[in-house]
Enzyme design. Structure first.
Site, short mmCIF file in Angstrom:
data_model
loop_
_atom_site.label_atom_id
_atom_site.label_comp_id
_atom_site.label_asym_id
_atom_site.label_seq_id
_atom_site.Cartn_x
_atom_site.Cartn_y
_atom_site.Cartn_z
N ARG A 237 -43.31 -68.99 25.45
CA ARG A 237 -41.74 -69.38 25.33
C ARG A 237 -41.07 -69.40 26.57
O ARG A 237 -41.49 -68.87 27.40
CB ARG A 237 -41.19 -68.15 24.24
CG ARG A 237 -41.81 -68.28 22.88
CD ARG A 237 -41.06 -69.32 21.91
NE ARG A 237 -41.35 -69.36 20.71
CZ ARG A 237 -42.42 -69.95 20.02
NH1 ARG A 237 -43.09 -70.87 20.89
NH2 ARG A 237 -42.94 -69.79 18.82
N GLU A 266 -34.29 -75.05 25.73
CA GLU A 266 -34.66 -76.08 25.42
C GLU A 266 -33.86 -76.47 23.86
O GLU A 266 -33.52 -75.57 23.40
CB GLU A 266 -36.40 -76.10 24.90
CG GLU A 266 -36.84 -74.91 24.10
CD GLU A 266 -38.14 -75.02 23.68
OE1 GLU A 266 -39.08 -74.68 24.91
OE2 GLU A 266 -38.73 -74.87 22.63
N HIS A 284 -42.20 -79.07 24.55
CA HIS A 284 -42.71 -78.02 23.65
C HIS A 284 -43.87 -78.83 22.39
O HIS A 284 -43.29 -78.66 21.20
CB HIS A 284 -41.76 -77.22 22.76
CG HIS A 284 -41.95 -75.77 22.23
ND1 HIS A 284 -41.19 -75.11 22.11
CD2 HIS A 284 -43.03 -75.62 21.64
CE1 HIS A 284 -41.67 -74.11 21.30
NE2 HIS A 284 -43.00 -74.49 21.18
#
Ligand code: NAP
Length: 318
Positions: A237, A266, A284
């Protein structure tokens, strides 16, 4: 089950939507301009299940949990639970499921991909060829750095961390790790602190859960312990890495490179990263293969079916 209201918080996967729509009364939150419009137009009491993912903000999730009086189950289309207030769900008797295991291989694959991309300058080489620089005699592509045989330190030797370790072993890498406790089922070298791990490896991979304790687990001290030839890989993360420190270390040459699949804010990405060559950035998509995303979707659906048929949940968290 077609009368059971299932609320999907955002678009995730057309296949998942289709499967939910076929079984339940699927409500798509994104078809409404905002939460006030949503709650004005639907019967909140009809919603008994909520489907979210790693991108749905904790704020929005709190709104759903507080304003859906008959919510029984929250199913997240992710393994990470950092956005879900588990204590609140427990207190309100809301069951929680996630999608572990089915995504492990993909995320481990992308970690190895990022290591290779950074060390062997795969993205840079691609840009070099596509820009036509190769054929210009005075531009010689610089040498890269070997992956095979390097030492790999992993923060969080869970499902994904272990899968990364196994892959890196095939590259003859020495593996070490840090987690809250030493694992008895492995011979990998354990370090009780991240600083010790970083001081004793060349590639540092973040693969742990994001919690208040692991927020900014990659900080200036850790980066400086890894050193100017070290590489940080983050597939967990964004909150694990102090991005401002990472950027200044890369710019100042105190860190050798970084491969990032996740970012602090993000999908906003600090644009300073765009100008740094020894960094490889991904949107991601660690587990974003068709095969895995559909397997994750099946797990979400099977958990909801099990819940409403009073059967044991497949991947229960709370
Ligand atoms: P997991 O099996 O639960 O492993 C998480 C590991 O984190 C555990 O082994 C745990 O070890 C370690 N950990 C927890 N707190 C820690 C701490 N304070 N310090 C050090 N280690 C700590 O989960 P997983 O399935 O491997 O997934 C790991 C993470 O990957 C997820 O939480 C998610 O955020 C991320 N992920 C990213 C993507 C992507 O697309 N990029 C996809 C899936 C998952 P101990 O209990 O021994 O400390």
């Amino acid at each position: 089950m077609e009368n059971i209201g299932v609320l999907m918080a955002c678009p995730m996967n057309a296949y998942l939507e289709h499967q939910l729509h076929n079984r339940f009364n699927l409500l798509r939150f994104w078809n409404f301009p905002d939460s006030d419009a949503f709650f004005a137009q639907i019967n909140a009491a009809s919603v008994r299940a909520l489907v979210v993912n790693a991108f749905v903000g904790a704020d929005l999730l709190d709104v759903f949990i507080d304003r859906l009086p008959n919510l029984e189950i929250l199913s997240t289309y992710s393994v990470g639970l950092d956005k879900v207030d588990l204590a609140k769900c427990k207190e309100k008797g809301i069951r929680v499921t996630n999608t572990p295991d089915v995504l492990t291989d993909d995320v481990a694959d992308i970690a190895i991909g990022l290591i290779l991309a950074v060390l062997r300058k795969i993205s840079e080489g691609d840009r070099f060829v596509k820009k036509g620089l190769w054929k210009m005699a005075h531009f010689q592509f610089q040498f890269t750095s070997q992956f095979s045989g390097k030492s790999v330190g992993i923060i969080g030797l869970g499902r994904i961390g272990l899968a990364i370790a196994k892959r890196a072993e095939a590259f003859n890498c020495a593996i070490s790790y840090h987690s809250r406790s030493q694992k008895l089922n492995t011979n990998y070298k354990y370090y009780p602190t991240v600083i010790e791990l970083a001081s004793n490896c060349q590639i540092l991979v973040v693969a742990c859960a994001l919690t208040p304790e692991t927020h900014h687990i990659i900080n200036r001290q850790v980066i400086d312990s890894l050193g100017p030839n070290g590489v940080v890989i983050n597939i967990a993360r964004g909150g694990h890495v102090d991005e401002a420190e990472l950027i200044s270390a890369l710019v100042e040459g105190r860190l050798g490179g970084a491969g990032l699949d996740v970012f602090e804010d993000e999908p906003e990405v600090n644009e300073e990263l765009f100008g740094i060559d020894n960094v490889v950035l991904l949107p991601h998509h660690g587990c974003a293969t068709v095969e895995t995303r559909n397997a994750m979707a099946d797990l979400v659906v099977r958990n909801l079916e099990a819940h409403f048929m009073n059967k044991p949940l497949l991947t229960r968290v709370v």
